[in-house]
Design an enzyme around this catalytic site. Sequence first.
Site, PDB file in Angstrom:
ATOM      1  N   THR A  46      19.221  54.202  61.098  1.00  0.00           N
ATOM      2  CA  THR A  46      20.678  54.079  61.031  1.00  0.00           C
ATOM      3  C   THR A  46      21.244  54.194  62.439  1.00  0.00           C
ATOM      4  OG1 THR A  46      21.151  56.438  60.750  1.00  0.00           O
ATOM      5  CG2 THR A  46      20.715  55.149  58.736  1.00  0.00           C
ATOM      6  N   SER A  69      17.410  62.150  65.318  1.00  0.00           N
ATOM      7  CA  SER A  69      17.880  60.776  65.124  1.00  0.00           C
ATOM      8  C   SER A  69      19.277  60.775  64.503  1.00  0.00           C
ATOM      9  CB  SER A  69      16.916  60.011  64.222  1.00  0.00           C
ATOM     10  OG  SER A  69      16.966  60.532  62.905  1.00  0.00           O
ATOM     11  N   HIS A  70      19.931  59.643  64.590  1.00  0.00           N
ATOM     12  CA  HIS A  70      21.254  59.485  63.997  1.00  0.00           C
ATOM     13  C   HIS A  70      21.234  59.845  62.512  1.00  0.00           C
ATOM     14  CE1 HIS A  70      24.464  57.174  61.970  1.00  0.00           C
ATOM     15  NE2 HIS A  70      25.181  57.567  63.010  1.00  0.00           N
ATOM     16  N   ALA A  71      20.238  59.332  61.775  1.00  0.00           N
ATOM     17  CA  ALA A  71      20.170  59.589  60.331  1.00  0.00           C
ATOM     18  C   ALA A  71      20.081  61.083  60.028  1.00  0.00           C
ATOM     19  CB  ALA A  71      18.978  58.856  59.715  1.00  0.00           C
TER      20      ALA A  71
END
Length: 110
Positions: A46, A69-71
């Site tokens: 994502t 991470s973004h997710a």
Amino acid sequence: MSDSFVVELAGAPGSPGQASGPARVVHGPDDFTRVRPGDVLVCRFTEPSWTALFGVVSAVVTETGGVLSHAAIVAREHGIPAVLAVPGAMTTLRDGETVTVDGGAGRVTG
């Protein structure tokens, strides 16, 4: 002989908690309109343009990423489970089939 769906995948725990729902395999922004409340988002990764989906889905499974991470970060902000770095998640998990995500253990079952 039944065509039952049985799978157990492992990945990196990204956001704790457990949730179940229909897997929604999303390849990119063109698929966003297919996502419904309670779906389990299954994708490669994502990025910021995907953030609105986190307010709709019950959990997130990605093929890449880690705890930073973004997710993972956005899932923790929304209080939904996430399992990351699950090889083959987009091809193994069937769109629409019910799966359970255990974000603390890093497991996806269905």
